[in-house]
Design a protein around this motif. Structure first.
Motif, PDB file in Angstrom:
ATOM      1  N   HIS A  96       3.440   2.770   2.908  1.00  6.68           N
ATOM      2  CA  HIS A  96       3.445   1.682   4.138  1.00  6.68           C
ATOM      3  C   HIS A  96       4.687   1.124   4.494  1.00  6.68           C
ATOM      4  N   PHE A  99       1.021  -1.408   0.191  1.00  5.37           N
ATOM      5  CA  PHE A  99      -0.063  -0.086  -0.077  1.00  5.37           C
ATOM      6  C   PHE A  99       0.764   1.183   0.096  1.00  5.37           C
ATOM      7  N   MET A 128       6.119  -0.957   7.198  1.00  4.57           N
ATOM      8  CA  MET A 128       5.444  -2.248   7.149  1.00  4.57           C
ATOM      9  C   MET A 128       6.441  -3.052   6.437  1.00  4.57           C
TER      10      MET A 128
HETATM   11 CU   LIG Z   1      -0.110  -1.382   4.725  1.00 10.14          CU
END
Ligand SMILES: [Cu+2]
Length: 193
Positions: A181, A178, A185
């Motif tokens: 992110h 995403f 992440m």
């Molecule tokens: Cu994410």
């Protein structure tokens, strides 16, 4: 004449007795042996089934213990693990991604994508270009070893991939594709013994 008749009658009786008794004993014996064999076979089969069930239970247990992992993600844009250890002895590895938050995937969607460390940036760039409709992964991207779908709060996704897709000595990472992110992440994928 009387004696003759009596003899015939006796013979007939003897024959009748013979016919009634002689085969009866072996039949009963055969039936008993057959019944005993059936009982033994049933016991053996039951024991085999029990053993097989136990083996399946063990296999399932080892698969869930050693060849599978659950990664949790949330509304704070985090994974609860920074290292993903994949046992090289596992044939397949099962990865479950859970989103414990409440925000929809359009705003706080997460996935787990596994690639070689060297491919990460290019996969991310092509994923961002592919857009939300494609879960931020370029369709049929051969550089992607494995990827869950993009999920929102309260959702989860489970994938299974063959461990031999990870080459020994190669460096792999996992991350959320995403846009924006990845800084928060991402983590390492370790092929362990
Ligand atoms: Cu994410």
């Amino acid at each position: 004449m009387k004696t003759y008749l009596a003899l015939i009658t006796a013979t007939a009786l003897a024959l009748t007795a013979c016919n009634n008794e002689k085969p009866a004993a072996p039949v009963a014996e055969t039936a008993a042996v057959a019944a005993s064999n059936v009982a033994t076979a049933t016991a053996t089969a039951a024991s085999a089934v029990t053993e097989a069930a136990s083996n399946v239970a063990t296999a399932v247990a080892s698969a869930s213990d050693e060849c599978a992992v659950t990664i949790n993600s949330d509304d704070k844009m985090t994974f609860d693990t920074k290292e993903l250890n994949v046992k090289s002895t596992c044939t397949n590895f099962t990865l479950t991604l859970k989103h414990t938050g409440t925000q929809p995937k359009a705003g706080m969607g997460h996935n787990v994508v596994i690639t070689k460390a060297a491919d990460k940036d290019a996969v991310l760039a092509d994923g961002a270009a592919a857009g939300a409709d494609k879960d931020y992964i370029k369709p049929d991207d051969a550089r992607v070893v494995a990827a869950t779908k993009l999920i929102g709060g309260g959702e989860s996704d489970t994938i299974t991939f063959p461990v031999n897709k990870l080459a020994k000595g190669e460096s792999y990472v996992f991350f959320c594709s995403f846009p924006g992110h990845v800084a928060m992440m991402s983590g390492k994928v370790n092929l362990v013994d």
